[in-house]
Enzyme design. Structure first.
Site: not given
Ligand code: SUD
Ligand code: ADP
Length: 307
Positions: A12, A112, A114, A118-120, A154
Site C-alpha cells: 500500500k 521490502p 520497514g 505495509g508488506g507484513g 495496517d
C-alpha cells in the site's frame, strides 16, 4: 479437500497521511491518523495448503519464507519466524478457533520491510483470508477486525483490500476503514522508490512527538475531498510523518533532496518510510522516471499502479 489458496498480498501507499499526537486517555499511546491509502499491483505472493493428518504424519504446519527471484530489492528474511506477522496471524486464528489448523505455507516476498508499504500487514491479512477459505471458518467482518487489532493497525486496511476495497480513507488509529470517494483518475500510475534502508515505525512516531508539539489537528474531511478531486498533477498530497522519518533515518533526507532534483512531480514518503513515490500521468511516464532514478541514483525504482 480444497486445493491450495494462492493470494497476492499487495503493498500500500499512504497517498495522504495526517497524524495527531496520542490521546491522553489511550493507554497504548497510539497516534490518531487520517489517511488515504491505496493498494498497489506490487505484491507478495502467499500460498497456503491444508495438511491432512494421517497415520504417518501428525499434520504439522510448515512455513517457507523467501524473497522472490524478481524482488526489486534483494533481501534476507532477517526476522524470527515467531515474529512474522503472517505466522502470528496463523497462530492467532488457531487460538481463536481453539484447534490446530495444519497448513503448508509458502510466502514469496517482494515488498521490502520497514518501507512503509505495509508488506507484513498484507501478508497477515492474506493468511486470515486463506485460513477462512480453506477451513470454512465463517469469519465475519467483526471477527476479522478483532484479529487485526491484535496484529497491527495496517492489517485493518489490508483485510479490506483482500475483500475488494482497494482505496480507503483510514481513520481512528488505523482501525476505521471506509471506501475512499472515487476520483475520476483511476488507476493512479506511480513510481515507487525503494531505498536499501528502512525506517522503524515506532521510532518514527516517537520522533513525530518530539518534532510536532503544536501541529494543527487532523481533518478527515479534507482528505476525503483530496481523494474525490484527485488528478495526477495534484500537488496537495502530504505526509505528516516525513520530517520524523528523515530525522530517524538521515539517509532518507538526502535521498529526498536528490529525488526532488530529478523528479518533475513531487516525491512523497509512504507511511513511516523509507519507500517514496511520485504520481505520474501514465505507465510510460512512470517507467521513464523509474529508469532515470535507477541510472542517476543507483536506487531501486519501479513503475506500478493502484489496483
Ligand atoms: C505509519 C503507518 C501508516 O499507515 O504505516 P507503516 O509505515 O507502518 O506502513 C501506520 O500507522 C503504522 O501502522 P502499523 O505498521 O500497523 O504499525 P504497528 O505495527 O501497529 O505499530 C508499530 C508501533 O508504531 C506506533 N504506532 C502505530 C500506529 C499508530 N496509529 N500509532 C502509533 O504510535 C506504536 O508505537 C506501535 O507500537
Ligand atoms: N511477513 C512479513 N514481511 C515483512 N516484514 C515482517 C513480516 N512479518 C514481520 N515483519 C517484521 O516487521 C517489520 C516491519 O514490517 P513491514 O510490514 O515491512 O512494515 P512497514 O510497512 O510498517 O514498514 C520488519 O522489519 C520485520 O522485522
Amino acid at each position: 479437500m480444497a486445493g491450495p489458496v494462492t493470494l497476492d498480498c499487495p503493498a500500500k501507499v499512504n497517498l495522504a497521511l495526517a497524524v495527531d499526537p496520542p490521546q491522553p486517555n489511550d493507554p497504548r499511546r497510539l497516534h490518531p491518523i487520517a489517511s488515504w491509502m491505496a493498494a498497489l499491483s506490487f505484491a507478495d505472493t502467499l500460498t497456503v495448503e491444508r495438511v491432512v493428518p494421517d497415520s504417518e504424519s501428525p499434520g504439522e504446519s510448515s512455513f517457507e519464507l523467501a524473497y522472490a527471484p524478481d524482488a526489486p530489492v534483494p533481501g534476507a528474511i532477517d526476522w524470527a519466524l515467531e515474529d512474522d506477522l503472517m505466522f502470528r496471524a496463523h497462530a492467532l486464528v488457531e487460538q481463536r478457533m481453539g484447534r490446530p489448523l495444519a497448513v503448508r505455507v509458502e510466502l514469496q516476498k517482494r515488498i521490502p520491510t520497514g518501507a512503509g508499504l505495509g508488506g507484513g500487514s498484507s501478508d497477515a491479512a492474506g493468511m486470515i483470508v486463506a485460513l477462512d477459505r480453506l477451513f470454512e471458518l465463517g469469519l465475519n467482518a467483526s471477527d476479522q477486525s478483532a484479529l487485526a487489532a491484535e496484529l497491527g493497525s495496517d492489517v485493518h486496511f489490508a483485510l479490506g483490500v483482500l475483500a475488494g476495497q482497494t482505496s480507503s480513507i483510514v481513520t481512528g488509529t488505523g482501525d476505521q476503514v471506509e471506501p475512499a470517494p472515487c476520483s475520476a483518475t483511476w488507476p493512479i500510475h506511480l513510481v515507487l522508490i525503494l531505498p536499501p534502508f528502512g525506517c522503524p515505525t515506532g521510532a518514527v512516531y516517537a520522533a513525530f512527538d518530539r518534532l510536532n508539539a503544536s501541529k494543527s489537528p487532523i481533518n478527515a474531511d479534507d482528505i476525503r475531498e483530496l481523494a474525490r478531486g484527485f488528478t495526477p498533477g495534484n500537488r496537495e498530497l502530504f505526509n505528516d510523518l516525513t520530517a520524523a522519518a528523515a530525522d530517524v533515518q538521515p539517509r532518507l533526507k538526502s535521498l529526498l533532496e536528490d529525488l526532488g532534483r530529478l523528479s518533475p512531480r513531487p516525491v512523497h514518503v509512504t507511511g513511516s518510510g523509507a519507500a517514496c513515490f511520485a504520481v505520474t500521468d501514465s505507465a510510460d511516464d512512470a517507467e521513464g522516471l523509474a529508469q532515470v532514478i535507477r541510472d542517476e541514483l543507483n536506487v531501486a525504482a519501479l513503475s506500478t499502479q493502484t489496483i
